[in-house]
Enzyme design. Structure first.
Site, PDB file in Angstrom:
ATOM      1  N   HIS A  84       5.826  18.127   8.678  1.00 55.71           N
ATOM      2  CA  HIS A  84       6.375  18.283   7.324  1.00 55.71           C
ATOM      3  C   HIS A  84       5.314  18.048   6.255  1.00 55.71           C
ATOM      4  O   HIS A  84       5.470  18.499   5.121  1.00 55.71           O
ATOM      5  CB  HIS A  84       7.608  17.393   7.114  1.00 55.71           C
ATOM      6  CG  HIS A  84       7.344  15.929   6.932  1.00 55.71           C
ATOM      7  ND1 HIS A  84       7.463  15.008   7.947  1.00 55.71           N
ATOM      8  CD2 HIS A  84       7.007  15.208   5.835  1.00 55.71           C
ATOM      9  CE1 HIS A  84       7.220  13.796   7.493  1.00 55.71           C
ATOM     10  NE2 HIS A  84       6.934  13.891   6.207  1.00 55.71           N
ATOM     11  N   ASP A 221       7.261  16.111  15.078  1.00 55.42           N
ATOM     12  CA  ASP A 221       6.780  16.221  13.699  1.00 55.42           C
ATOM     13  C   ASP A 221       5.261  16.020  13.646  1.00 55.42           C
ATOM     14  O   ASP A 221       4.771  14.975  13.220  1.00 55.42           O
ATOM     15  CB  ASP A 221       7.497  15.197  12.820  1.00 55.42           C
ATOM     16  CG  ASP A 221       7.424  15.544  11.352  1.00 55.42           C
ATOM     17  OD1 ASP A 221       6.612  16.413  10.985  1.00 55.42           O
ATOM     18  OD2 ASP A 221       8.187  14.950  10.563  1.00 55.42           O
ATOM     19  N   SER A 645       4.205   9.028   5.977  1.00 48.40           N
ATOM     20  CA  SER A 645       4.350  10.191   6.853  1.00 48.40           C
ATOM     21  C   SER A 645       2.978  10.636   7.341  1.00 48.40           C
ATOM     22  O   SER A 645       2.067  10.854   6.541  1.00 48.40           O
ATOM     23  CB  SER A 645       5.025  11.338   6.111  1.00 48.40           C
ATOM     24  OG  SER A 645       6.375  11.043   5.845  1.00 48.40           O
TER      25      SER A 645
END
Length: 713
Positions: A84, A221, A645
């Site tokens: 992402h 991810d 992230s």
């Protein structure tokens, strides 16, 4: 039944739930010297002295992407981060006919790698110094809030200019402990970033928004980027002549795996936390700010989807935009749900009472407390008007016009006096935004968003309407003609406006330029009020924070600053948790869970190659000896937030064993209050990443490039 609930794992989870604990603290690297005993107790083998040194492994391998975290995994500038985090790069290179979002992308050679985007950057932190005394020098008690703010801004710009004499570096001077301290941070800024590999979103976003912030999770991810520099080894603008950056350090990848209770170390660039805010600030967020943000996000997503429903190309262009809004939406809704589940404001009330009692017992001056309350109240009132402004101006084209006009105004000043963000050092970033606008833009969608935003603004209460704004805004019926008459839809025209004088803006017949000029003074009034308020906060809040630190130290507790997008380290253990009575989650999920969730329809539509590999149990060296299969995601007690992230999750020896990508839904309120019983971060297991690369996408070139340590069988 999912593997994470099989008997051996469940028993391990129950044991872990009884003995493990979440480890609070997003520590500045140099603070780890105070935490030697805690690191040793957790099981971290790397000496604190090494972790505190930005020039040494592993900290020298940790990278910021300007909103996400990442790490080098080869000496050829190869960087691993979340899917992402690379989603924008994937989207910008995609079209309805060549959709890398759905199909994935793999460059088999460096020549096949694609540009990540004109404004994509990598930042490598290499130096940090305390400059608090230099910031505060010259501040007087008689200064207004705005004067104080401008003084601090002037000092920051001087410190940055001094630091950026070497053009290879980008420098910043963020505040810590809400203005108590300032550090100057030097980062090498790499301007040529390329997309190397991203699996299909059927892997990278498996479960979509349904599983976002949830566990059990089965999301791969991850993605890879590469840093490029000039042939002299220095950062350079994107060019076919550039070569891969020779990263001084990189992380060894460990496929040896983890088990419940194992220590982990996590390093990255967490965005923002609010753990030292007052109870009334929590109540404002809970009762006013967050409900408004949730309603606005829901409405904006609905507008984009409705307007792009019949056009696949627009859907691709706005995929990254929608994903970003959805992520913020679910997090904000999770915060509201968390506030409902646990009265964090009441907990803060108790802590605040204890703090004030300590102040009184130690006969410390408490005059700052009342002034602090007044400044915070003014800040909340201003925040409501700023929210109204954002709703009324919800247009990428209008934001573009406003940026260009502000740039023209600032260009009339000496560079040192220009507003931060509009100096000479910022021009390439602005130009990058101007160039790539249409990659995530369609005038028809922007028109729909602007129109809907104006209608929502009209329905807001008076407290959200900035003075004078209502009479300056266009009517919704006027907008369609504005989009047909503007030249800002063309990249060359946007770039041309970057060099035009103020007079040309004021005499322009472009409707968006005219609107930007018309709105400027109202926007500046809000900005001036913000500077006055921030200046007042910079006088009062450091006094409060110093008292809080002294109080915490009297209790034997070290104090870490709120996250502010600077390099931080946290540590913890692989650990399950119990969200409610009778339920234990984690710590691992496995590839069998992907098959169980698979429906053949988004967001649970796994690639056939992956499903086949699971059915044939082609697990090889990535098979976990306890689970008997390949682990996908796992939980730890590490203290993380947005910006983490892509953060490297390392074992006790500093080897890469996973990537952080999310938190559990129950953990979202940790931005305000850290609850050790339920706070868990979600990581993708490196073994799943490597397995996908080998068995599904055949990224053999990247597997060979990385240094991978396999378990001894």
């Amino acid at each position: 039944m999912n593997k994470f609930l099989t008997i051996p794992v469940l028993l391990a989870g129950m044991t872990g739930a009884a003995v493990s604990h979440a480890d609070e603290g997003q520590w500045q690297p140099h603070q780890l010297l105070q935490l030697k005993a805690e690191l040793k107790k957790t099981g971290i083998s790397i000496p604190a002295e090494k972790l505190a040194d930005l020039r040494k492994h592993p900290m020298s391998a940790i990278v910021s992407l300007g909103g996400c975290s990442a790490s080098f995994v080869s000496p050829q500038g190869l960087v691993v981060t979340n899917h992402h985090c690379a989603y924008g790069a994937v989207q910008r290179n995609s079209s309805a006919t060549q959709n890398y979002i759905a199909d994935g992308f793999l460059a088999k050679t460096m020549a096949d790698e694609l540009p990540a985007g004109a404004d994509s950057r990598m930042y490598i932190t290499d130096k940090l110094e305390n400059v608090t005394d230099r910031i505060n020098a010259g501040i007087t008690k008689g200064m207004s809030g705005k004067q104080r703010h401008q003084h601090i801004e002037k000092k920051i710009k001087e410190l940055i200019a001094e630091c950026e004499q070497d053009k290879a570096y980008r420098c910043s001077v963020p505040s810590f402990h809400r203005g108590l301290e300032y550090y100057r941070i030097r980062q090498m800024m790499i301007r040529d970033v390329r997309l190397v590999y991203a699996p299909s979103d059927k892997i990278g976003n498996y479960g979509g928004e349904t599983d976002n912030f949830e566990f059990p999770r089965h999301t791969g991810d991850f993605a890879f980027l590469r840093a490029y520099v000039g042939k002299d080894g220095k950062p350079a603008d994107p060019s076919a002549d550039n070569v891969p950056y020779q990263s001084k350090d990189f992380l060894v990848v460990s496929a040896q795996g983890l088990k419940n209770g194992d220590p982990i170390l996590l390093a990255g660039y967490p965005g923002r936390t609010s753990r030292y805010k007052l109870p009334e600030e929590i109540r404002f967020a809970r009762d006013i700010s967050y409900p408004a943000l949730v309603a606005e996000a829901n409405a904006d997503i609905a507008t984009i989807r409705s307007a792009s429903e019949s056009n696949p190309e627009w859907q691709v262009r706005y995929a990254s935009v929608v994903k970003g809004i959805q992520n913020r939406l679910k997090k904000t809704q999770g915060l509201l749900d968390g506030f409902m589940r646990k009265d964090i404001a009441a907990i803060k009330d108790t802590q605040d009472a204890e703090f004030r009692s300590w102040i009184a017992q130690n006969k410390r001056d408490d005059a700052f407390i009342k002034e602090l309350e007044n400044v915070i109240a003014a800040d909340m009132r201003l925040s409501e008007r700023e929210f109204g402004w954002s709703v009324a101006t919800n247009s990428d084209l209008l934001r573009t016009a406003r940026t260009l006009y502000r740039l023209a105004l600032e260009n009339e000043k000496p560079d040192a006096e220009r507003k931060a963000g509009y100096q000479q050092r910022d021009r390439s970033t602005i130009a990058g935004r101007m160039s790539r606008l249409q990659q995530s833009f369609a005038p028809e969608i922007d028109l729909a968003r602007f129109s809907a935003g104006l209608n929502r603004y009209a329905a807001l209460g008076a407290a959200s309407h900035p003075a004078g704004l209502d009479n300056l805004l266009p009517k919704v019926s006027e907008l369609p003609v504005m989009y047909t008459q503007t030249g800002l839809l063309r990249a060359d025209e946007r770039l041309a406006w970057m060099t035009r004088p103020v007079a040309e803006f004021r005499n322009s017949d472009d409707p968006f330029i005219r609107l930007a000029v018309r709105l400027h003074e109202t926007g500046m009034a809000l900005e001036n009020e913000r500077e006055e308020n921030d200046g007042n906060q910079s006088r009062i809040i450091p006094q409060y924070m110093q008292a809080v630190i002294d109080w915490k130290k009297s209790l034997g507790k070290p104090v870490y600053p709120d996250a502010n997008s600077t390099l931080r380290v946290t540590y913890g253990t692989v650990a399950p948790y119990s969200p409610r009575d009778g339920v234990i989650k984690g710590p691992f999920t496995t590839v069998e869970g992907i098959v169980e969730k698979h429906t053949g329809k988004a967001p649970f539509n796994a690639p056939q190659a992956l499903l086949q590999a699971v059915r044939e149990k082609r697990y090889g060296e990535f098979r976990d000896p306890v689970l008997g299969t390949v682990p996908v995601d796992f939980l730890s007690s590490a203290d993380t937030t947005g910006g983490n992230s892509g953060s490297a999750v390392m074992n006790k020896n500093g080897e890469l064993i996973g990537l952080n990508f999310d938190s559990t839904y129950e953990s979202i309120t940790k931005d305000w209050y850290f609850d050790p019983a339920i706070t868990r971060a979600i990581h993708v297991d490196i073994r799943y990443m490597l397995w996908v690369m080998k068995e599904v996408d055949h990224a053999d070139n990247l597997l060979k490039e990385m240094t991978i340590r396999f378990p001894k069988r």
